[in-house]
Motif scaffolding. Structure first.
Motif, PDB file in Angstrom:
ATOM      1  N   SER A   1       0.885  -1.141  -0.365  1.00 42.54           N
ATOM      2  CA  SER A   1      -0.042   0.020  -0.188  1.00 42.54           C
ATOM      3  C   SER A   1       0.810   1.168  -0.203  1.00 42.54           C
ATOM      4  O   SER A   1       1.642   1.677   0.989  1.00 42.54           O
TER       5      SER A   1
ATOM      6  N   CYS B   1      -0.056   4.010   0.742  1.00 44.11           N
ATOM      7  CA  CYS B   1      -1.680   4.501   2.143  1.00 44.11           C
ATOM      8  C   CYS B   1      -0.283   5.892   2.928  1.00 44.11           C
ATOM      9  O   CYS B   1      -0.978   6.675   2.781  1.00 44.11           O
ATOM     10  N   ASN B   2       0.473   4.813   3.508  1.00 46.05           N
ATOM     11  CA  ASN B   2       1.555   5.948   4.089  1.00 46.05           C
ATOM     12  C   ASN B   2       2.182   6.650   4.229  1.00 46.05           C
ATOM     13  O   ASN B   2       2.482   7.736   4.154  1.00 46.05           O
TER      14      ASN B   2
ATOM     15  N   PRO C   1      -1.926   9.333   1.488  1.00 42.79           N
ATOM     16  CA  PRO C   1      -3.253   8.555   2.529  1.00 42.79           C
ATOM     17  C   PRO C   1      -4.683   8.535   0.966  1.00 42.79           C
ATOM     18  O   PRO C   1      -5.748   7.989   1.128  1.00 42.79           O
ATOM     19  N   SER C   2      -4.654   9.475   0.125  1.00 44.01           N
ATOM     20  CA  SER C   2      -5.837   9.446  -0.395  1.00 44.01           C
ATOM     21  C   SER C   2      -5.603   8.180  -1.483  1.00 44.01           C
ATOM     22  O   SER C   2      -6.531   8.238  -2.471  1.00 44.01           O
TER      23      SER C   2
ATOM     24  N   THR D   1      -6.329   5.405  -1.086  1.00 41.38           N
ATOM     25  CA  THR D   1      -7.684   4.022  -0.298  1.00 41.38           C
ATOM     26  C   THR D   1      -7.764   4.195  -1.165  1.00 41.38           C
ATOM     27  O   THR D   1      -8.474   2.226  -1.436  1.00 41.38           O
TER      28      THR D   1
ATOM     29  N   GLU E   1      -6.608   2.523  -4.384  1.00 43.41           N
ATOM     30  CA  GLU E   1      -6.778   0.680  -3.819  1.00 43.41           C
ATOM     31  C   GLU E   1      -7.505  -0.311  -3.700  1.00 43.41           C
ATOM     32  O   GLU E   1      -7.529  -1.497  -4.176  1.00 43.41           O
TER      33      GLU E   1
ATOM     34  N   THR F   1      -3.260  -2.574   3.339  1.00 43.23           N
ATOM     35  CA  THR F   1      -3.750  -0.992   3.518  1.00 43.23           C
ATOM     36  C   THR F   1      -4.545  -0.553   4.168  1.00 43.23           C
ATOM     37  O   THR F   1      -5.221  -1.536   5.638  1.00 43.23           O
TER      38      THR F   1
END
Length: 169
Positions: free
Chosen positions: A109, A111-112, A115-116, A118, A121, A135
């Protein structure tokens, strides 16, 4: 990235930043740059783009590349999902292309870092069957909760709702 310069210069700057991880590059049309990277390099490349403030993630898309065999070879190659991460800066598009085989369709992921990502994904996971490791929210986004596992509507092998009905039996 608040830079002056031509469009070609912006894409060249992006390429120079990520060159250590690039396996292949293509310019499919003006203001576009596609680069092939390995899944093991995805996080480093996204981090480099974010740290340089080069553009924004506009989408993550997928392309199903089914198994093929060539007339020269009776050997059939395993199919793959090609995952495309589209970053935009002004009217330039940089696309990171990461290919994962059907047998190991997984990616880390991002996302770290962003963050957008997510929602993108989650869509990729349920539509193409790519397992997104780490995720923050693996829940379904578009398909109903009773949708059968292992049935991915955007894979070329998807035969329609008869496949869903059969899988639910």
């Amino acid at each position: 990235m608040n830079q002056e310069g031509t469009q070609d210069e912006l894409l060249k700057q992006a390429l120079d930043m990520i060159r250590p991880w690039v396996k292949e590059e293509r310019n499919p049309q003006p203001n576009r740059l596609d680069v092939v990277i390995g899944r093991e390099d995805l996080l480093a490349v996204v981090e480099a783009l974010k740290n340089a403030r080069w553009g924004y993630l506009s989408a993550i898309t997928g392309m199903d590349r089914p198994a093929t065999s060539t007339p020269e070879s009776a050997e059939q190659q395993e199919g793959a999902i090609e995952v495309l991460y589209h970053f935009c800066e002004r009217n330039n598009v940089l696309t990171l292309r990461v290919s994962v085989p059907y047998g190991d369709a997984s990616l880390p992921s991002i996302c770290n870092i962003l963050p957008s990502a997510t929602l993108f994904e989650r869509e990729l996971s349920e539509m193409f069957g790519v397992n997104i490791m780490g995720t923050p929210d693996p829940s379904r986004l578009l398909l109903p909760d009773n949708w059968p596992n292992g049935v991915y509507p955007l894979r070329k092998s998807f035969t329609g709702f008869s496949e869903v009905t059969e899988a639910q039996k």
